[in-house]
Design a protein around this motif. Structure first.
Motif, PDB file in Angstrom:
ATOM      1  N   GLN A   3       0.848  -1.193   0.000  1.00 50.52           N
ATOM      2  CA  GLN A   3       0.000   0.000   0.000  1.00 50.52           C
ATOM      3  C   GLN A   3       0.876   1.232   0.000  1.00 50.52           C
ATOM      4  OE1 GLN A   3      -3.607   0.509   0.595  1.00 50.52           O
ATOM      5  NE2 GLN A   3      -3.477  -1.397  -0.517  1.00 50.52           N
ATOM      6  N   THR A  46       1.186   0.837   7.302  1.00 48.05           N
ATOM      7  CA  THR A  46       1.393   1.649   6.109  1.00 48.05           C
ATOM      8  C   THR A  46       0.894   3.072   6.330  1.00 48.05           C
ATOM      9  OG1 THR A  46       1.139  -0.333   4.771  1.00 48.05           O
ATOM     10  CG2 THR A  46       0.936   1.778   3.637  1.00 48.05           C
ATOM     11  N   ASP A 141       8.215  -0.842   3.199  1.00 51.20           N
ATOM     12  CA  ASP A 141       6.947  -1.375   3.720  1.00 51.20           C
ATOM     13  C   ASP A 141       6.809  -2.830   3.277  1.00 51.20           C
ATOM     14  OD1 ASP A 141       4.549  -1.318   5.018  1.00 51.20           O
ATOM     15  OD2 ASP A 141       3.477  -0.142   3.499  1.00 51.20           O
ATOM     16  N   ASP A 142       6.143  -3.624   4.101  1.00 47.50           N
ATOM     17  CA  ASP A 142       5.916  -5.035   3.753  1.00 47.50           C
ATOM     18  C   ASP A 142       7.198  -5.755   3.360  1.00 47.50           C
ATOM     19  OD1 ASP A 142       3.171  -5.057   4.224  1.00 47.50           O
ATOM     20  OD2 ASP A 142       2.779  -4.118   2.270  1.00 47.50           O
TER      21      ASP A 142
HETATM   22 MG   LIG Z   1       0.587  -2.123   4.893  1.00 43.44          MG
END
Ligand SMILES: [Mg+2]
Ligand SMILES: Nc1ncnc2c1ncn2[C@@H]1O[C@H](COP(=O)(O)OP(=O)(O)OP(=O)(O)O)[C@@H](O)[C@H]1O
Length: 923
Positions: A3, A46, A141-142
């Motif tokens: 995201q 996120t 992120d992730d």
């Molecule tokens: Mg996320």
């Protein structure tokens, strides 16, 4: 799923986390470092780093970002490519070896794929160079979805940034496996949102969500922002506004579905079935599940779900616990309709000793009409509404109606659902819908006895005239096929409805048919209804004799859970001034309503608490609760009953000297009530007007309004509110030279013996007796009035008697003696904020030659008992919320009180409370 999208709305409830992270990053931007941000799916990782990144960019930090993606996971260095993109131009600053290695790794040059160590060192060098110019923060992120090669490089760099002004921030879901080596790195676990922030998030996106639905959403989402946003989204419009009942397990939205259901789909079939049964069973009772599984499914089959952290078996409590309520929803959603019915059927089979739950499961297991199940559900609904779960009862009755083979049964059950919806919950739109469903079910389903009680509520809110509603109910009852047998729930509901309509109309001819019906009820009228007739409708005639029954009802109501009973007993207690005995159960109703529970019961509980606050002199709370009541009426409980609170507001404005407000509100009530035939509202409004005129010194006006409630010399039937105005009428009569009328009114009070009805009335009667007495007798009679028990409980009434006493003493030249009662009256009026009365007492006192020097508007003497209590609790270190819980107030009320307390104690902050109180205690 990754995201990088920007937040659609502002971040809610993350102030603490943001400032912690910002602090961390500011520090590492000086000296370098790494942080791992972990948290459950959808918890807002996120969203948080997006906000953070914006703030960092704005402050001049270079933010390099990447997000792992399922689709690029297999492409070597794809992640690195994303992160380093903004630095590509500076590649030339690196030495040849590093530059070439990076160009190849990132796909900009040809050659053999370089060794990972070489790439890692090249990246480090690039970052250090960039960081020499400006602080650099890498945000990934992730992380688990970053390709393996990039993860390796980042792991390497993560440990070597110290001392470089470059920082690395990565996020991952708890428990996720990744190629990134986290060992020894600082980790921050992002927790779900707190309750208040959760509610704020939901209402910011779904402002029209019904509070009851909100409660369900909050308890299912458990602070997970994704769930908070997706659960309401997955509901239909009708479900969101509570016009349609919610399923026992809430459906998931698409993203939640993707997150959870996919995990469940991977489980073996037996595990899925057991998980489904556990989800539908709802309590997690291992024994029930064992029984339900039988030979086919063993509890051991749950092991794969346990290994996947979806459920947990708690050995000590013997409960199966879902790791998150969303898993429960997912387990249900992953099943087919057939599987769900099957699971319900099996569960019903093992819950035979719990008829209410069995009925529910049977109802869900049915695929077509079934009278036996419908009637089991109906029985269950009647039992659970008595425990205060009105929405649960409505859901069961609606299901029972769906399963009813005959139109008659369908109609009756829909009608009952509509009645409970209207009476308890106050939700008129869904009531009207249920009634419409009944009409469509055909003529047999729409017997007037079925729909009249619920229709009465709908009609009140649709501005029908009281006489019309009265006709409908009388016609329905008279034409009904019930033999006046009070075991017939519909008949009883209709009688309560009719009593309410007669009471609202406040005219004798409305009561006539009702009283005739009461005579016919067999084996006898419902006890609380009979008590209400004696204490609330005819308190003057029958109230005193009914006091022992009232006592018993008040005692029983302490442990009562049925809000209908608590509400009605509180009504019975009104003119005996005993509502105070029920404050706890009434507060429970308010709190349930605030938490999304039945709105109409919240409304009547608020009204009762207001009335009690008014006579006890807690006008601050009365004002708060009246404002809340108006809001509840407007928004959730049908607008009709808003007039209770306008009346309370008018009353408060009268005694506090805001005469324009008071008169405007009272005339608004009168004007509204006229075309609707709500005579009662007019009587009450006259009381507020009468008090305003009395306060303003317009005794002629006061006399006119008091006698509009009940003529002098009589205590009018069906307008028992005139009891509250007895002394006012006498005072206004004397001041307007109507000694005869005043005496006749006193005579009427004495003849009716109303002093036995309540200790407050006893004081008003004794005060009135003293007012009409001649000068010789008066002092003794005033003293008598003021020595009655409970004089400390009704400050306003008692101060009024003291003022009258002082005025009389001064007029008869007992100037010195007059100062004592006048001074006491003044103190009380000041504490109450009864401005016009305080002025009157002060002028009178000045006329005795004593000007009050030490004003009691400050110091502990200025605190009301409740303020003192709150001050002490606050000084002991309790928070507003804790104090509110202890005293059954709202935190807002507590803060309102503190707001009053501080200036009275001459302090400006909470920390000074203890010293201020100590100083007082010491002196
Ligand atoms: Mg996320
Ligand atoms: N504090 C918040 N205030 C407002 N909205 C929020 C907040 N936290 C999260 N959200 C919203 O909730 C949804 C889920 O949040 P987000 O995508 O940040 O979760 P996540 O932890 O990154 O989830 P995943 O593990 O799936 O990556 C998003 O729509 C996001 O905008």
């Amino acid at each position: 799923m990754s995201q990088l999208a920007f937040l659609p709305g502002p971040l809610i409830g993350r102030e603490r986390e943001l400032s912690l992270l910002r602090e961390f990053l500011q520090q590492v931007a000086v000296s370098g470092g790494t942080l791992v941000l972990s948290g459950e799916p959808g918890v807002g990782k996120t969203a948080l780093i997006n906000t953070l990144a914006d703030a960092l960019s704005a402050s001049g930090t270079m933010v390099l970002r990447a997000a792992g993606s399922q689709f690029e996971q297999e492409i070597s260095f794809a992640g690195l490519n994303q992160v380093l993109l903004p630095l590509l131009d500076s590649l030339g600053e690196l030495g040849d070896v590093h530059r070439d290695a990076l160009r190849v790794a990132l796909g900009f040059g040809s050659g053999t794929v370089p060794d990972q160590l070489l790439v890692s060192n090249a990246v480090l060098a690039l970052l250090r160079r960039a960081a020499a110019r400006v602080p650099v923060v890498l945000i990934v992120d992730d992380l688990p979805w970053i390709d393996r090669a990039s993860a390796g490089v980042l792991s390497f760099a993560a440990r070597r940034l110290v001392g470089s002004r470059a920082a690395l921030l990565v996020t991952l879901r708890v428990g996720a496996q990744s190629y990134f080596d986290r060992a020894g790195l600082p980790e921050y676990d992002l927790k779900p949102l707190a309750d208040e922030a959760s509610a704020q998030l939901v209402s910011s996106r779904f402002p029209d969500l019904d509070p009851w639905v909100m409660t369900r959403v909050l308890s299912t989402a458990q602070g997970n922002p994704l769930a908070l946003l997706e659960l309401p989204e997955a509901l239909s419009h009708a479900q969101r506004s509570a016009m349609e009942t919610l399923p026992a397990v809430l459906p998931l939205g698409q993203r939640l579905h993707d997150l959870f259901s996919s995990r469940i789909a991977q489980l073996p079939p037996q595990t899925r079935m057991l998980l489904l049964m556990a989800a539908l069973e709802g309590t997690g009772d291992v024994s029930a599940l064992e029984a339900a599984g039988g030979d086919e499914y063993r509890l051991g089959d749950l092991a794969p779900a346990e290994r996947d952290h979806l459920v947990r078996a708690d050995a000590s409590s013997r409960l199966i616990v879902f790791r998150h309520p969303l898993v429960r929803s997912a387990a249900v959603e992953a099943a087919t309709l057939g599987e769900r019915r099957q699971a319900h059927r099996v569960l019903a089979g093992v819950l035979a000793d719990q008829p209410e739950r069995m009925a529910w499961h049977l109802g869900e297991a049915c695929s077509g009409p079934d009278e036996r199940v419908a009637s089991l559900l109906e029985d269950a609904a009647l039992r659970i509404v008595a425990r205060g779960d009105a929405p649960g009862a409505v859901a069961r009755l609606t299901r029972a109606a769906e399963l009813s083979p005959a139109a008659e049964g369908r109609g009756r059950r829909l009608a009952l659902a509509a009645y409970i919806g209207a009476d308890v919950i106050g939700e008129m739109r869904s009531t009207a819908q249920l009634l419409e469903a009944m009409r469509q079910a055909g003529p047999q389903a729409s017997d007037p006895m079925h729909y009249a009680p619920a229709a009465a509520f709908v009609m009140l809110n649709a501005d029908a005239h009281i006489s019309t509603i009265h006709q409908l109910l009388v016609g329905a009852i008279e034409g009904g096929n019930h033999g006046y047998d009070t075991t017939d729930a519909e008949l009883v509901n209709a009688m309560w409805g009719l009593a309410m309509v007669c009471w609202l109309g406040a005219r004798a001819e409305l009561w006539e048919p009702f009283l005739a019906m009461m005579q016919r009820l067999t084996p006898q009228p419902p006890a609380v209804l009979a008590l209400q007739m004696d204490t609330y409708i005819h308190p003057v005639r029958t109230g005193v004799a009914a006091l022992p029954r009232l006592d018993a009802a008040l005692r029983a109501a302490q442990r009562e859970t049925d809000p209908h009973v608590i509400e009605n007993v509180a009504t019975c207690a009104t003119y005996a001034d005993r509502i105070g005995d029920l404050r706890e159960p009434l507060w429970r109703m308010v709190q349930r309503g605030r938490a999304g529970g039945p709105a109409r019961k919240q409304l009547t509980a608020l009204a009762n608490l207001c009335f009690d606050d008014f006579v006890r002199g807690d006008w601050g709370e009365a004002a708060e609760l009246a404002a809340e009541g108006l809001k509840v009426a407007e928004e959730r409980a049908g607008r009709f009953f808003g007039w209770y609170f306008r009346y309370v507001q008018a009353l408060l404005a009268s005694v506090q000297g805001r005469f324009d407000t008071s008169r405007a509100l009272a005339h608004q009530v009168i004007g509204w009530a006229g075309p609707r035939g709500v005579g009662l509202a007019q009587v009450w409004a006259h009381y507020a007007l009468e008090l305003a005129d009395l306060g303003a010194g317009d005794f002629e006006g006061a006399y006119r309004h008091a006698t509009a409630m009940s003529p002098a010399g009589a205590l009018a039937p069906y307008a028992p509110h005139c009891l509250w105005a007895v002394m006012d009428l006498v005072e206004a009569a004397i001041r307007t030279h109507r000694q005869d009328e005043a005496e006749r009114h006193v005579h009427a009070m004495q003849e009716a013996g109303i002093e036995a009805l309540s200790p407050r009335l006893a004081i008003l009667v004794a005060g009135s007796v003293a007012l009409v007495a001649d000068d010789d007798q008066a002092p003794m009679l005033f003293e008598e009035a003021l020595s009655l028990p409970t004089v400390d409980q009704w400050p306003f009434d008692v101060a009024r008697v003291r003022l009258a006493y002082g005025e009389r003493l001064r007029r008869t030249r007992a100037t010195i003696e007059s100062r004592v009662p006048l001074d006491m009256a003044l103190t009380t009026f000041q504490k109450l904020g009864a401005v016009p009365w305080a002025t009157r007492a002060e002028l009178e006192l000045r006329a005795t030659g004593q000007a009050r020097t030490s004003s009691s508007t400050t110091g502990v003497a200025a605190l009301t008992p409740q303020e003192l209590q709150i001050a002490r609790l606050a000084a002991s270190g309790m928070t507003n919320r804790q104090i509110a819980e202890r005293l059954f107030l709202s935190p807002r009320t507590v803060s309102g009180h503190l707001y009053q307390i501080f200036p009275k104690l001459g302090i400006t902050k909470r920390a000074a409370l203890r010293d201020a109180l100590d100083a007082i205690d010491g002196s």
